[in-house]
Design an enzyme around this catalytic site. Sequence first.
Site, mmCIF file in Angstrom:
data_model
loop_
_atom_site.group_PDB
_atom_site.id
_atom_site.type_symbol
_atom_site.label_atom_id
_atom_site.label_comp_id
_atom_site.label_asym_id
_atom_site.label_seq_id
_atom_site.Cartn_x
_atom_site.Cartn_y
_atom_site.Cartn_z
ATOM 1 N N ASP A 146 24.400 54.258 63.986
ATOM 2 C CA ASP A 146 24.329 54.387 62.522
ATOM 3 C C ASP A 146 22.909 54.292 61.988
ATOM 4 O O ASP A 146 22.646 54.648 60.846
ATOM 5 C CB ASP A 146 25.116 53.233 61.877
ATOM 6 C CG ASP A 146 26.601 53.512 61.804
ATOM 7 O OD1 ASP A 146 26.983 54.684 61.782
ATOM 8 O OD2 ASP A 146 27.368 52.538 61.761
HETATM 9 C C1 GLC Z 1 24.079 48.764 59.737
HETATM 10 C C2 GLC Z 1 24.244 48.129 61.089
HETATM 11 C C3 GLC Z 1 25.167 48.916 61.963
HETATM 12 C C4 GLC Z 1 26.435 49.214 61.210
HETATM 13 C C5 GLC Z 1 26.153 49.829 59.843
HETATM 14 C C6 GLC Z 1 27.421 50.018 59.060
HETATM 15 O O1 GLC Z 1 23.463 49.965 59.854
HETATM 16 O O2 GLC Z 1 23.009 47.973 61.757
HETATM 17 O O3 GLC Z 1 25.439 48.213 63.150
HETATM 18 O O4 GLC Z 1 27.195 50.089 61.961
HETATM 19 O O5 GLC Z 1 25.296 49.001 59.123
HETATM 20 O O6 GLC Z 1 27.232 50.742 57.908
HETATM 21 C C1 GLC Z 2 28.535 49.327 64.282
HETATM 22 C C2 GLC Z 2 29.440 50.353 63.681
HETATM 23 C C3 GLC Z 2 29.658 51.514 64.605
HETATM 24 C C4 GLC Z 2 28.347 52.028 65.104
HETATM 25 C C5 GLC Z 2 27.522 50.937 65.726
HETATM 26 C C6 GLC Z 2 26.143 51.395 66.137
HETATM 27 O O1 GLC Z 2 29.194 48.662 65.336
HETATM 28 O O2 GLC Z 2 30.683 49.790 63.338
HETATM 29 O O3 GLC Z 2 30.351 52.539 63.944
HETATM 30 O O4 GLC Z 2 28.610 53.036 66.024
HETATM 31 O O5 GLC Z 2 27.360 49.894 64.798
HETATM 32 O O6 GLC Z 2 25.324 51.659 65.048
#
Ligand code: GLC
Ligand code: GLC
Length: 795
Positions: free
Chosen positions: A484
């Site tokens: 993300d």
């Molecule tokens: C932030 C976190 C990530 C998560 C995302 C959700 O980017 O670092 O782990 O998946 O928020 O929106």
């Molecule tokens: C968080 C989010 C997942 C994402 C991950 C890596 O665990 O829930 O959707 O893939 O972060 O950013």
Amino acid sequence: MNSYGHFDDASREYVITRPDTPWPWINYMGTGDFFSLISNTAGGYCFCKDAKFRRILRYRYNGVPMDAGGRYFYIKDGDTLWNPGWKPCKTPLDFYECRHGMGYTRICGEKDGLRAESLFFVPLEHRCEVHRMKLVNRSDRPKQIQLYAFVEWCLWNASTDMENFQRNLSTGEVEVCKDAIYHKTEYRERRNHYAFYGVNRPFDGFDTDRETFLGMYNGFDAPSQALAGTSGNSVAHGWSPVAAERFDLTLAPGAMEELIFVLGYVENPADAKFCAPGVINKAPARTMMDAFATGVQADAAFAALRAYWDDLLGRFTVASAVPELDRTVNVWNQYQCMITFFMSRSASYFESGIGRGMGFRDSNQDLAGIVHLIPDRARQRILDIAATQFPDGGCYHQYQPLTKRGNNDIGGGFGDDPLWLLFGTVAYLRETGDFTILDEPVPFDNVPGSEVTLLEHLKISFRRVATHLGPHGLPLIGRADWNDCLNLNCFSLDPDESFQTTENVAGGQAESLMIAGLFVAEGKDFAELLDRLGDADAAEVRTAVRTMEDAVKKHGWDGEWFLRAYDFHGGKIGSRECDEGKIFIESQGWCAMARIGADEGLCDKALDSAVKHLECEHGLVLNAPAYSSYLYQYGEISSYPQGYKENGGIFCHNNPWVIIAEAMAGHVEDAWRHYTKITPAFGQQSHDLRKVEPYVFCQMVAGAEAARPGEGKNSWLTGTAAWTWKCVSEFILGVKPQYDGLLIEPCIPLRYGTYRIHRRFRDATYDITVHSTEDGPGKVFIPYAPGHQTIEVIV
Ligand code: GLC
Ligand code: GLC
């Protein structure tokens, strides 16, 4: 080295022996649509269906002290006020123990010869928590005590409950009976639901106004009524409604008293909301309380809950020479998979329950952890998720559990999302053989009349990615891919904008090697599925897969490992040419799982490079070296300090990708080492270092470049649960569900290579003894046939 607890394998419990754990160690209760979070000091909250919109108990985030709010019992014994769970008074106890089990928690405290044993559980058939409180006078003197049971109500919407005080402080309403307190805020207008806290005997006093119970400037640790042994018999009108129930008890030496509380939630039909003007219809609440009026009834409900978990966890068991492996596989990993499936990423002690609903990508991955346990619910989940897709194959990144409607609150247009629907559906089909799901009509964006079959949704998903390629023929990343935080089309210099929803430069062409690997892996599976269906589109899928493999080999190989991405301007990410972020885990895992270039040795090389550059004491970090400054062309990834989260943290979710790839490549020792590093039962970190629960995986463990490598965060709700389950069950123990049976293909060090598996598979039960040999790893196929089979396998 401090220890705060240990596993009790026979009871499937984790036993916490000190209340002052380095972070609240929690458990979950609930199996249907009523769920609770409960910490080792009875903190936490419950909700029905949706942690944001139907919150029952109030909880304080960012609270000081930590973990404020829960179901608190207070005991006033002479001049001492204490809680069996230690918090909130923190009166030193003579004995404390918390046992987190499958869907229940027991907390026992003892002080001055009075023992208080509480059992909390959410029964199978009702929307409630049952609290059984047993008091035993183990002293040789009679005891006259006051017991208080206390909860604080949330005004339903957990988000506005924390903000809209100009309204909230005037809306609160309750009703009080002799043995129950009802919370009915907003019931007079549009709500058809209320909550209650009932008990199987009349109380001797009560409060429903928080300030009357606590005193205006007191905390939960010093409720003025309980300190005085009194009640204000207050009826809340606005402000903050609570339920505080007092019982005056006399216990002779050796005597025992038991009280059974029901903390319930009721929905009434519109035409049966009231029994008299302004008086709520309490009949359903009465029925629920009556169901737990006696110890015998509560025993039966608890036994039914245990039977539910016995049945589930009896579907896949292993008996090996490694106790850490057995307890992970047989109990905690499967349990965590169930919880993650229920919660998605909504409610934990790191997810507030108000931020995120059900993730499209996350929930599809969660399926891999539970298809063998609750296939019917997996089926429904797949259809729910698919119904949030758009006709062009794109999708909302999340949907709200209450409405099942998608929303853009945390963005949309993530390049990887559509492929996860293939992943989840294939996992379901291999486990169940239920191909009828593919014919189910499923709408787009929940619009009635737009239905096509689920199979058509899968084709659209695949084509969406196949046709959204960048200059190198690799998949466009969009907002981000699985990571993300790799936001290559957002150039944000404004701290108030979200990395995932901001698009400030148009025409982004950034490409992802992680999606490329995912596309090839899922594409191969999809082609196999289409072949089985006799669907001619298999050829189109295979061609697209081959083309993608060529593009990866041509533009995605960096010499020693797979590149991670091309940025907005076509620059390389995850290349030896970069100063930082030279190598990333996701593309090594996915391209190697997809076996891209395996014949030319690319997968072996990529995995060796992962070991060389990413492995540290506690697992494999996400990227190395981590970014040391904020790079606005890369986005959120570089916003994290080095060694944390997506910037060089051990993001446990993606470690199994490498482990699976190692297993596919036959690298037995590497696979095992990586697995034991991230699996908490192997106890690689001390409790004080790890901080979070030692019985569940966490999303992230601080990496080598962090200030405290090995420190865990974001426990419970993480794709790590399903992925480690897939990894250990299918690749290490090697029990792979296929359309026509089970393929046994283990990858485990020879010294542990003999073990027994018990596996329910559709209408069949298999007892398999696996013997690994020097010549292994090999494989043996066991065709599916209903009934019971005992099999010895030599591989
Ligand atoms: C932030 C976190 C990530 C998560 C995302 C959700 O980017 O670092 O782990 O998946 O928020 O929106
Ligand atoms: C968080 C989010 C997942 C994402 C991950 C890596 O665990 O829930 O959707 O893939 O972060 O950013």
